[in-house]
Design a protein around this motif. Structure first.
Motif, PDB file in Angstrom:
ATOM      1  N   GLN A  58      60.027  10.222  40.985  1.00  0.00           N
ATOM      2  CA  GLN A  58      60.283   9.085  40.117  1.00  0.00           C
ATOM      3  C   GLN A  58      60.278   9.535  38.670  1.00  0.00           C
ATOM      4  O   GLN A  58      59.662  10.549  38.313  1.00  0.00           O
ATOM      5  N   ILE A  59      60.970   8.749  37.824  1.00  0.00           N
ATOM      6  CA  ILE A  59      61.099   9.094  36.411  1.00  0.00           C
ATOM      7  C   ILE A  59      61.249   7.825  35.599  1.00  0.00           C
ATOM      8  O   ILE A  59      61.773   6.817  36.078  1.00  0.00           O
ATOM      9  N   GLY A  60      60.735   7.859  34.376  1.00  0.00           N
ATOM     10  CA  GLY A  60      60.859   6.718  33.482  1.00  0.00           C
ATOM     11  C   GLY A  60      60.103   6.972  32.196  1.00  0.00           C
ATOM     12  O   GLY A  60      59.512   8.047  31.987  1.00  0.00           O
ATOM     13  N   VAL A  61      60.106   5.984  31.340  1.00  0.00           N
ATOM     14  CA  VAL A  61      59.405   6.069  30.056  1.00  0.00           C
ATOM     15  C   VAL A  61      58.114   5.263  30.156  1.00  0.00           C
ATOM     16  O   VAL A  61      58.143   4.088  30.538  1.00  0.00           O
ATOM     17  N   PRO A  62      56.966   5.866  29.840  1.00  0.00           N
ATOM     18  CA  PRO A  62      55.691   5.128  29.936  1.00  0.00           C
ATOM     19  C   PRO A  62      55.609   3.975  28.947  1.00  0.00           C
ATOM     20  O   PRO A  62      56.158   4.034  27.844  1.00  0.00           O
ATOM     21  N   GLY A  72      58.989   7.209  23.753  1.00  0.00           N
ATOM     22  CA  GLY A  72      60.385   7.199  24.179  1.00  0.00           C
ATOM     23  C   GLY A  72      60.792   8.349  25.071  1.00  0.00           C
ATOM     24  O   GLY A  72      61.924   8.385  25.569  1.00  0.00           O
ATOM     25  N   LYS A  73      59.886   9.309  25.287  1.00  0.00           N
ATOM     26  CA  LYS A  73      60.223  10.458  26.131  1.00  0.00           C
ATOM     27  C   LYS A  73      59.918  10.152  27.604  1.00  0.00           C
ATOM     28  O   LYS A  73      58.870   9.587  27.914  1.00  0.00           O
ATOM     29  N   PRO A  74      60.818  10.535  28.521  1.00  0.00           N
ATOM     30  CA  PRO A  74      60.566  10.255  29.939  1.00  0.00           C
ATOM     31  C   PRO A  74      59.516  11.190  30.533  1.00  0.00           C
ATOM     32  O   PRO A  74      59.305  12.315  30.049  1.00  0.00           O
ATOM     33  N   VAL A  75      58.841  10.694  31.549  1.00  0.00           N
ATOM     34  CA  VAL A  75      57.951  11.519  32.355  1.00  0.00           C
ATOM     35  C   VAL A  75      58.404  11.381  33.803  1.00  0.00           C
ATOM     36  O   VAL A  75      59.052  10.393  34.175  1.00  0.00           O
ATOM     37  N   ALA A  76      58.088  12.370  34.620  1.00  0.00           N
ATOM     38  CA  ALA A  76      58.536  12.349  36.009  1.00  0.00           C
ATOM     39  C   ALA A  76      57.524  13.048  36.886  1.00  0.00           C
ATOM     40  O   ALA A  76      56.702  13.848  36.414  1.00  0.00           O
ATOM     41  N   GLN A  77      57.561  12.726  38.163  1.00  0.00           N
ATOM     42  CA  GLN A  77      56.729  13.432  39.128  1.00  0.00           C
ATOM     43  C   GLN A  77      57.532  13.703  40.392  1.00  0.00           C
ATOM     44  O   GLN A  77      58.341  12.877  40.835  1.00  0.00           O
ATOM     45  N   LEU A  78      57.337  14.879  40.939  1.00  0.00           N
ATOM     46  CA  LEU A  78      57.959  15.305  42.192  1.00  0.00           C
ATOM     47  C   LEU A  78      56.825  15.792  43.076  1.00  0.00           C
ATOM     48  O   LEU A  78      56.129  16.751  42.738  1.00  0.00           O
ATOM     49  N   ILE A  79      56.591  15.090  44.193  1.00  0.00           N
ATOM     50  CA  ILE A  79      55.432  15.337  45.046  1.00  0.00           C
ATOM     51  C   ILE A  79      55.895  15.605  46.466  1.00  0.00           C
ATOM     52  O   ILE A  79      56.756  14.893  46.998  1.00  0.00           O
ATOM     53  N   VAL A  80      55.322  16.633  47.087  1.00  0.00           N
ATOM     54  CA  VAL A  80      55.635  16.999  48.470  1.00  0.00           C
ATOM     55  C   VAL A  80      54.411  16.708  49.331  1.00  0.00           C
ATOM     56  O   VAL A  80      53.291  17.101  48.985  1.00  0.00           O
ATOM     57  N   ASN A  93      58.321  21.198  35.126  1.00  0.00           N
ATOM     58  CA  ASN A  93      58.801  20.004  34.448  1.00  0.00           C
ATOM     59  C   ASN A  93      60.116  19.559  35.085  1.00  0.00           C
ATOM     60  O   ASN A  93      61.090  20.306  35.087  1.00  0.00           O
ATOM     61  N   VAL A  94      60.146  18.348  35.624  1.00  0.00           N
ATOM     62  CA  VAL A  94      61.344  17.880  36.325  1.00  0.00           C
ATOM     63  C   VAL A  94      62.005  16.706  35.606  1.00  0.00           C
ATOM     64  O   VAL A  94      62.756  15.943  36.201  1.00  0.00           O
ATOM     65  N   THR A  95      61.740  16.561  34.307  1.00  0.00           N
ATOM     66  CA  THR A  95      62.361  15.473  33.561  1.00  0.00           C
ATOM     67  C   THR A  95      63.779  15.814  33.117  1.00  0.00           C
ATOM     68  O   THR A  95      64.589  14.911  32.893  1.00  0.00           O
ATOM     69  N   ALA A  96      64.096  17.079  32.956  1.00  0.00           N
ATOM     70  CA  ALA A  96      65.432  17.462  32.504  1.00  0.00           C
ATOM     71  C   ALA A  96      66.370  17.744  33.668  1.00  0.00           C
ATOM     72  O   ALA A  96      67.580  17.593  33.549  1.00  0.00           O
ATOM     73  N   VAL A  97      65.813  18.145  34.787  1.00  0.00           N
ATOM     74  CA  VAL A  97      66.606  18.462  35.963  1.00  0.00           C
ATOM     75  C   VAL A  97      66.282  17.431  37.027  1.00  0.00           C
ATOM     76  O   VAL A  97      65.176  17.378  37.529  1.00  0.00           O
TER      77      VAL A  97
END
Length: 352
Positions: A58-62, A72-80, A93-97
């Motif tokens: 998931q990704i978004g702006v807090p 205004g900067k997005p944050v994201a998390q990728l969880i397995v 960091n998975v906010t740009a990709v």
């Protein structure tokens, strides 16, 4: 074990994982995202080297940035999450990709449809047509890896840990192309408009220039032959989120089609492990779309009614009188799981 999207106070969305008793065994950290500046989270089940995983992104702006500089900067998390319920965040960091759905480049954040790989695209918000894969997730190590390279070939996907490549597209529609791995390849009809390659959890079906199909074991390249149906084609997955072809999650049961002696399409279910195959009762108009590891099959008739049958003993479909949605998946005990209109689908994965 099952995973689903849960809502927490304030409306934020998190990942929840439960055991067979329904007890929550893991919840992802809340990012506190602004509802107006977030993408819907993605939740998928993937397979690699016979191991099953849930993957959450998931990704978004807090709503409340960590500092004024982060406003205004997005944050994201990728969880397995592995089959024991252990969750491992991807540290990179998975906010740009960001992951982008295969065949749906207008969707800014989603996972690819092919199983075993999460192909990442660079900044689809800026250039939604940029479909060059730049990273691929290795769920076993919870790390992002560079896209594999193979001289003269284009990488397509990683299916059950096997990297798939194809020869460059040709301007001559009669020239065809080849597809396979580093160790083996096969010719196929290169028809991007209507599709000519279908992936299962551990196999690949390709359509040849003469419209016949062949299926191959991805790990060995050996052809998978079906008694009396060497040219059988796999059904394209209906409303599936894990595989392109309509097969059970473990890859053993496959929905197939081939023409009979009167050149009429007949529809079959094949057990790749035992070789057993049963024809769906041809007296009924039934197109199968999704099958469980235990042989539960859902499909539709041409007038939109939903039908059900059970391989191998009940090959005559039973229909509902009114149309219903097809399930996104089916548990081994026959429970159908449906995609919520507003939340990602969730799947059941057996505990080890």
């Amino acid at each position: 074990m099952a995973a689903y999207t849960a809502k927490v106070p304030g409306g934020d969305q998190i990942l929840a994982v439960t055991n067979g008793s329904g007890d929550i065994i893991y919840q992802s950290p809340s990012l506190g995202l602004d509802p107006e500046q977030r993408a819907e989270p993605s939740l998928y089940r993937v397979l690699q080297n016979g191991k099953e995983f849930f993957v959450w992104y998931q990704i978004g702006v807090p709503l409340e940035p960590a500092s004024p500089q982060d406003a205004g900067k997005p944050v994201a998390q990728l969880i397995v999450i592995d089959s024991s319920g252990r969750a491992t965040p991807v540290e990179e960091n998975v906010t740009a990709v960001r992951p982008v759905a295969a065949g749906d480049v207008d969707s800014a954040v989603a996972f690819t449809a092919t199983d075993g790989s999460l192909a990442m695209h660079q900044d689809p918000k800026v250039n939604a047509q940029n479909t060059d894969y730049v990273r691929v997730l290795n769920p076993e190590t919870a790390t992002l890896e560079p896209i594999p390279e193979f001289e003269g070939q284009t990488w397509l996907a990683r299916i059950d840990g096997v990297d798939i490549f194809r020869s460059p597209k040709s301007t001559d529609p009669q020239a065809g192309a080849t597809i396979g791995t580093r160790d083996w390849s096969t010719p196929f009809a290169d028809r991007p408009t209507n599709g000519s390659v279908w992936f299962g959890p551990t196999f690949m079906t390709v359509q040849k220039a003469d419209d016949a199909c062949e299926s191959f074991d991805l790990h060995t390249g050996e052809p998978i032959a079906f008694q009396g149906a060497l040219n059988g084609c796999a059904f394209v997955g209906g409303d599936l989120h894990s595989y392109d072809s309509a097969s059970s999650p473990n890859g053993q049961l496959v929905l197939m089609r081939w023409n009979d002696s009167q050149n009429v399409e007949s529809r079959w279910i094949v057990n790749l492990s035992t070789g057993e195959q049963q024809q769906i009762d041809p007296a009924f108009d039934f197109r199968p779309s999704v099958i469980s590891n235990s042989g539960d099959v859902y499909g539709t008739s041409s007038d939109g009614r939903t039908g059900y049958l059970k391989f191998p003993d009940q090959m005559t479909p039973q229909f509902h009188e009114v149309p219903n949605d097809l399930p996104s998946g089916i548990t081994d005990d026959g429970i159908a799981l449906f995609k919520d209109e507003f939340l990602p689908a969730f799947f059941a994965v057996p505990l080890k």
